[in-house]
Scaffold this motif. Structure first.
Motif, PDB file in Angstrom:
ATOM      1  N   THR A  52       0.823  -1.208   0.000  1.00 42.80           N
ATOM      2  CA  THR A  52       0.000   0.000   0.000  1.00 42.80           C
ATOM      3  C   THR A  52       0.856   1.257   0.000  1.00 42.80           C
ATOM      4  OG1 THR A  52      -0.252  -0.115   2.417  1.00 42.80           O
ATOM      5  CG2 THR A  52      -2.011  -1.071   1.082  1.00 42.80           C
ATOM      6  N   ASP A  55       2.622   1.261  -3.555  1.00 41.69           N
ATOM      7  CA  ASP A  55       1.705   1.060  -4.671  1.00 41.69           C
ATOM      8  C   ASP A  55       2.147  -0.123  -5.526  1.00 41.69           C
ATOM      9  OD1 ASP A  55      -0.579   1.647  -6.185  1.00 41.69           O
ATOM     10  OD2 ASP A  55       0.573   2.852  -7.603  1.00 41.69           O
ATOM     11  N   ASP A  57       1.722  -4.649  -6.004  1.00 43.15           N
ATOM     12  CA  ASP A  57       0.990  -5.875  -5.690  1.00 43.15           C
ATOM     13  C   ASP A  57       1.944  -6.918  -5.123  1.00 43.15           C
ATOM     14  OD1 ASP A  57      -1.498  -4.951  -6.605  1.00 43.15           O
ATOM     15  OD2 ASP A  57      -1.010  -5.511  -8.664  1.00 43.15           O
TER      16      ASP A  57
END
Length: 69
Positions: A52, A55, A57
């Motif tokens: 998070t 940014d 995955d």
């Protein structure tokens, strides 16, 4: 099995960050970053926090090294 965090290290390079900055930005302990450097598993909560903040995955940050490879 071991984890491979090369994706995370590449993300740090792209963002012009070092591991110390990662610990500060993501509020991680240096021991957690050391575990990742050794290819040890960390919790999903840690990966979520990193993802998070940066940014990214999970699949971009970590992969699994299967035994015998």
């Amino acid at each position: 099995m071991k984890a491979n965090y090369n994706g995370l290290w590449k993300i740090l390079i792209d963002k012009n960050m070092n591991k110390k900055e990662l610990t500060e930005v993501c509020e991680l302990s240096p021991a957690t970053v050391s575990k990742m450097g050794r290819g040890e598993f960390v919790s999903m909560a840690v990966l979520y926090r990193i993802g998070t903040k940066l940014d990214a995955d999970f699949g971009e940050m970590v992969s699994i090294i299967k035994p015998g490879k």
